[in-house]
Design a protein around this motif. Sequence first.
Motif, mmCIF file in Angstrom:
data_model
loop_
_atom_site.group_PDB
_atom_site.id
_atom_site.type_symbol
_atom_site.label_atom_id
_atom_site.label_comp_id
_atom_site.label_asym_id
_atom_site.label_seq_id
_atom_site.Cartn_x
_atom_site.Cartn_y
_atom_site.Cartn_z
ATOM 1 N N LEU A 1 24.349 27.104 41.084
ATOM 2 C CA LEU A 1 25.205 25.931 41.316
ATOM 3 C C LEU A 1 26.529 26.344 41.960
ATOM 4 N N TYR B 1 27.304 25.956 45.669
ATOM 5 C CA TYR B 1 27.523 24.656 46.328
ATOM 6 C C TYR B 1 29.003 24.279 46.273
ATOM 7 N N GLU C 1 30.152 21.239 46.239
ATOM 8 C CA GLU C 1 30.237 20.139 45.285
ATOM 9 C C GLU C 1 28.968 20.148 44.450
ATOM 10 N N ILE C 2 29.106 19.946 43.167
ATOM 11 C CA ILE C 2 27.942 20.006 42.278
ATOM 12 C C ILE C 2 27.722 18.639 41.634
ATOM 13 N N SER D 1 32.584 19.688 40.031
ATOM 14 C CA SER D 1 31.382 19.031 39.513
ATOM 15 C C SER D 1 31.622 17.546 39.304
ATOM 16 N N HIS E 1 22.034 18.355 41.884
ATOM 17 C CA HIS E 1 21.724 19.787 41.854
ATOM 18 C C HIS E 1 21.121 20.194 40.513
#
Lengths: 189, 279
Positions: free
Chosen positions: B93, B96, B98-99, B128, B207
């Motif tokens: 994660l 990324y 943005e999660i 997140s 995700h």
Amino acid sequence: MTTRQAIVIGCSAGGLTALQCLLPGLDPRLGVPVVVCCHTGSADVTILVNLLGRHASLPVVEAAERAPADPGVIHIAPSGYHLMVEPNLHFSLSVDEKVAYSRPSIDVLFETAADAWHDGLIAVLLTGANSDGAQGLVAVRHAGGYAIVQDPLTAEADVMPLAGLEAAGADACLPLDAIAARLNELCLP
Amino acid sequence: MDVEDIELQLFVRAMQLRHGYDFSEYAPASLKRRVQQLVRTHDAGSISELNSRLLHEEGFVTRVIEGLSVPVSEMFRDPPVFRTLRDKVFPVLASYPEINIWQAGCAHGQEVYSLAILLEEAGLYERSRIYATDFNDAALAVAADGIYATREARDWSRNYIEAGGSHSLSDYYSARYDFIKLDKRLRRNVTFFNHNLVTDEVFCEAHLILCRNVLIYFSNTLQDRTLGLFRDSLVRGGFLCLGTRENIDFSPAAAGFADVDHALRIYQVGGAGARPLVR
């Protein structure tokens, strides 16, 4: 005469010893599923499955969600979930509130099994220090099933069998070492 | 057919025709138990009496929904699951910018806050966004408040430590009398909203999806449909976390998921053939 289609067993305090006495006595040709709800208090039932598997005459497995209640197999309820039998004779689990302070609860297993197998069900209530299973036994007998309660005098903890007898009565009240033979008699052709 | 089973079918029809809730693909054994419990809670003589109130009594359906989605959970339930999310899933994660995380069936929110704490400690929380959904509005309101009985919370500190928490759980709540209140900063990136897995569709590109012990109440057909919904919501390589005793072997849609940790029911969408990307 009714064909017996399944056996459910409930126990709590003293249950491990009782199951170690009872399960090895079952006839390996027993053509019905055996489903056990034993309060263990531990987070994982794997230890119980392994212990019981060592001496049982039939394969012992943890009851798996959505899997069929296979005949000739001893299915043990997982910890932390209620184990239920669906009308299609497959298992399901729930994390609903505890019943009779227990999850898994013997009442939940017995009641749903009675709904699924009706008068083809045999229920066995063994040693235990609480009254879980008593209401389940009422449901089993109401559906025409056969109820066996361990003779409280031979039980390590007599609260559970006494509560079962008081709530539902029984078709047979037997000492622990006589229960396997009765189950064989009832299930074998 | 047993009279009560007929009443139960009529209950399902009433919920569907009068209120648009579809329980026809719920597993019958637990649905029946919950409806029987509703009969006791509302002092009704039978399921038929519930049915009558469902049809005629304004607002009664809300109370029925509350009874049909029994929200029992705890923080960091099954600690190894959270430890494994942190050790195996979070590093992916972290790649990324943005999660997006979907907590499906969040009930009273214990798991949402557990996840928020874990993300915070991994330094991932700021980027997140957690979408916490449930079909029960009353449960969502409780979740958004983040207030729990101290008596329930007794085991949570131990769970938190076993899950690999690096502080003390009490750093994240204030205790008053018989209640604890979770730090509201934990929900600054959380959106709570109503979503029904039975009837609603994909709403985000996620995700990670957590949906623990929700599908256990569904028939095989509905479980499969929901797994398909999750698969379609996840980015390629996205993760799915179910309850540790859930079984997806009967679902055709499960073919799209590869094991990350089979025992803990953590999966990854791996495209055709579902080759595991993380092991």
